[in-house]
Design a protein around this motif. Structure first.
Motif, short mmCIF file in Angstrom:
data_model
loop_
_atom_site.label_atom_id
_atom_site.label_comp_id
_atom_site.label_asym_id
_atom_site.label_seq_id
_atom_site.Cartn_x
_atom_site.Cartn_y
_atom_site.Cartn_z
N MET A 1 -6.03 9.70 0.93
CA MET A 1 -4.77 9.07 0.51
C MET A 1 -3.59 9.78 1.13
SD MET A 1 -3.43 6.64 -1.32
CE MET A 1 -4.80 6.13 -2.38
N ILE A 2 -2.74 9.03 1.81
CA ILE A 2 -1.54 9.60 2.43
C ILE A 2 -0.40 9.52 1.42
CG2 ILE A 2 0.09 9.44 4.35
CD1 ILE A 2 -2.07 7.98 5.95
N ARG A 3 0.11 10.69 1.03
CA ARG A 3 1.20 10.76 0.06
C ARG A 3 2.53 10.72 0.81
NH1 ARG A 3 -0.96 16.30 -2.27
NH2 ARG A 3 -1.02 16.51 0.00
N ILE A 4 3.40 9.78 0.44
CA ILE A 4 4.62 9.50 1.20
C ILE A 4 5.85 9.65 0.32
CG2 ILE A 4 5.84 7.77 2.58
CD1 ILE A 4 3.04 6.44 2.97
N ILE A 5 6.90 10.25 0.88
CA ILE A 5 8.20 10.29 0.24
C ILE A 5 9.17 9.47 1.09
CG2 ILE A 5 10.21 11.71 -0.35
CD1 ILE A 5 8.35 13.91 -1.21
N LEU A 6 9.85 8.51 0.48
CA LEU A 6 10.83 7.68 1.18
C LEU A 6 12.20 8.32 1.03
CD1 LEU A 6 9.69 4.17 -0.14
CD2 LEU A 6 8.91 5.38 1.90
N THR A 7 12.89 8.54 2.15
CA THR A 7 14.20 9.18 2.12
C THR A 7 15.20 8.32 2.88
OG1 THR A 7 13.12 11.35 2.09
CG2 THR A 7 15.48 11.29 2.57
N ASP A 8 16.06 7.63 2.12
CA ASP A 8 17.06 6.74 2.69
C ASP A 8 18.12 6.51 1.63
OD1 ASP A 8 18.36 4.08 3.49
OD2 ASP A 8 17.02 4.41 5.19
N ASP A 9 19.39 6.40 2.06
CA ASP A 9 20.45 6.25 1.08
C ASP A 9 20.61 4.82 0.58
OD1 ASP A 9 21.31 5.76 3.72
OD2 ASP A 9 23.40 5.82 3.11
N HIS A 10 19.81 3.89 1.11
CA HIS A 10 19.87 2.51 0.65
C HIS A 10 18.67 2.23 -0.27
CE1 HIS A 10 22.36 2.29 4.35
NE2 HIS A 10 23.09 1.51 3.59
N ALA A 11 18.96 2.08 -1.56
CA ALA A 11 17.90 1.88 -2.54
C ALA A 11 17.13 0.59 -2.30
CB ALA A 11 18.49 1.87 -3.96
N ILE A 12 17.82 -0.45 -1.85
CA ILE A 12 17.14 -1.73 -1.63
C ILE A 12 16.12 -1.62 -0.50
CG2 ILE A 12 18.87 -2.64 -0.01
CD1 ILE A 12 18.45 -5.38 -1.36
N LEU A 13 16.42 -0.80 0.50
CA LEU A 13 15.46 -0.60 1.59
C LEU A 13 14.25 0.18 1.10
CD1 LEU A 13 16.10 0.06 5.28
CD2 LEU A 13 14.61 1.66 4.07
N ARG A 14 14.51 1.22 0.28
CA ARG A 14 13.39 1.99 -0.28
C ARG A 14 12.50 1.09 -1.13
NH1 ARG A 14 17.53 5.59 -1.91
NH2 ARG A 14 16.92 5.27 -4.09
N ASP A 15 13.11 0.21 -1.92
CA ASP A 15 12.33 -0.70 -2.77
C ASP A 15 11.45 -1.61 -1.91
OD1 ASP A 15 13.53 0.38 -4.97
OD2 ASP A 15 14.99 -1.24 -5.23
N GLY A 16 12.01 -2.11 -0.82
CA GLY A 16 11.25 -3.00 0.05
C GLY A 16 10.07 -2.31 0.71
N ILE A 17 10.31 -1.11 1.21
CA ILE A 17 9.23 -0.37 1.87
C ILE A 17 8.17 0.03 0.86
CG2 ILE A 17 8.67 1.74 3.13
CD1 ILE A 17 11.36 1.58 4.47
N ARG A 18 8.61 0.46 -0.32
CA ARG A 18 7.64 0.83 -1.36
C ARG A 18 6.73 -0.34 -1.69
NH1 ARG A 18 6.88 4.12 -6.03
NH2 ARG A 18 8.71 5.40 -5.64
N ALA A 19 7.29 -1.53 -1.81
CA ALA A 19 6.50 -2.71 -2.14
C ALA A 19 5.51 -3.04 -1.03
CB ALA A 19 7.43 -3.90 -2.38
#
Length: 224
Positions: A1-19
């Motif tokens: 399992m690859i554990r990932i941290i998303l780092t970006d100041d745009h919450a909507i972009l983080r939500d999209g990538i997470r999904a």
């Protein structure tokens, strides 16, 4: 399992990538951060294999946070996900220790492939950037951006006369890699004002991306 941290100041972009990453059986987003400082705080108590990180963020940006990541978390692989497509940004992030660089216009297939490649300890460049750097390496000229005509001796490029003095100043700072907030601080004005200037510059020069703006700035002699 690859554990990932998303780092970006745009919450909507983080939500999209997470999904989108939630569909991948071998990947799990274990945390999110809005800037470099929040990322370091998160890594202090959250183990991760890959940090998917933007370059242009408020506060501690991608360039500034890389030395801290190398010193405190050398085991974490960094994959840049950014709109900044100029080769200088790519070189600087790779030299700072990032293993990969992907543009935000990449599709999810390329992004997930990049994550797996970087997690395995190998470098990755998205197709667009890889071709640009290859052309530079072997001496093939990069096709000119059609919206910004090549400069002619003693002739200013189209649209140059339309930019105000303040817009030319903002353009120079954009070309030097400053964020909107940093430009606002430098010029003692608000971030909203800089965003307005930036939009006006884009409309007047018809530049489609940061690389086109930098080309235009070079043609004006604003940067070397």
């Amino acid at each position: 399992m690859i554990r990932i941290i998303l780092t970006d100041d745009h919450a909507i972009l983080r939500d999209g990538i997470r999904a989108l990453l939630a569909r991948e059986p071998d990947m799990r987003v274990v945390g999110e951060a809005a800037d470099g400082r929040a990322l370091l705080d998160l890594l202090a108590h959250t183990a991760a294999d890959v940090v998917l990180m933007d370059v242009n963020m408020p506060g501690l940006d991608g360039f500034a946070v890389m030395p801290f990541l190398r010193e405190s978390h050398p085991e974490v692989r960094v994959l840049v996900l950014s709109m900044l497509d100029h080769e200088n940004y790519v070189y600087r992030m790779l030299q700072a220790g990032a293993l990969g660089y992907v543009l935000k216009n990449a599709d999810i297939t390329e992004i997930t492939h990049a994550i797996r490649t970087v997690a395995a300890g190998r470098q990755f460049l998205c197709t667009e950037i890889g071709l640009a750097l290859l052309h530079r390496t072997i001496g093939v000229p990069t096709p000119p951006v059609p919206d910004i005509p090549a400069p002619v001796a003693a002739t200013r490029p189209a649209g140059a006369a339309e930019l105000s003095g303040r817009e030319l100043e903002v353009l120079r700072l954009i070309a030097e890699g400053l964020t909107n907030q940093e430009i606002a601080d430098t010029l003692f004005t608000s971030k909203r004002t800089i965003e307005t200037h930036r939009q006006n510059i884009i409309e007047k020069t018809q530049a489609k991306n940061t690389a086109a703006l930098i080309r235009y700035a070079m043609s004006q002699g604003l940067i070397a």
